[in-house]
Design a protein around this motif. Structure first.
Motif: not given
Length: 155
Positions: A102-124
């Protein structure tokens, strides 16, 4: 744990694309930040501009934390937070999660569980973290996102 990234700029030109941009230090709304700007183009199979950093020479064990926290300022567009582990072999392999800047300073938290694999069959596996990147990708638009801090967090 706050990180001290040594950001580098990368664009789709490495694959023949024509997106243009840059990553530069800037002061935005009173905060020092690294700012990614540019025009994302889908021509020539392109489609991204990125700023990213490595977490040392090998992998970094981030398993003691729950995720990644960013202080961001942007133009209300969607961006990708991409991470790579030392298990990934190809440049197009990654784990990704989207966020809005957003157009203001914002804290974004992304849990490790939210990361999706892209073009790989490995697990994060956060114990094998190697690289973190912020990307404008996948559609034609004007990128403008700044990151003041990058940290690992626990709930």
């Amino acid at each position: 744990m706050q990180l001290d990234p040594d950001w580098e700029y990368v664009a789709d030109g490495v694959m023949g694309g024509v997106s243009q941009g840059r990553a530069s230090k800037a002061e935005i709304a009173g905060r020092a930040a690294m700012r990614l700007t540019g025009q994302v183009s889908l021509e020539n199979n392109g489609g991204f501009v990125q700023m990213a950093f490595d977490l040392g020479d090998g992998s970094f064990d981030a398993s003691a934390w729950d995720g990644i926290e960013l202080q961001v300022y942007g133009n209300d567009e969607e961006y990708d937070l991409r991470v790579r582990t030392d298990e990934l072999e190809r440049p197009w392999h990654s784990f990704r999660a989207d966020f809005i800047a957003p157009p203001k300073w914002t804290t974004i938290r992304i849990p490790f569980t939210a990361f999706e694999p892209h073009r790989t069959d490995k697990s994060f596996d956060p114990a094998r973290l190697r690289r973190i990147g912020v990307l404008a990708i996948g559609r034609e638009f004007e990128a403008d996102v700044a990151v003041a801090t990058v940290s690992f967090y626990t709930e």
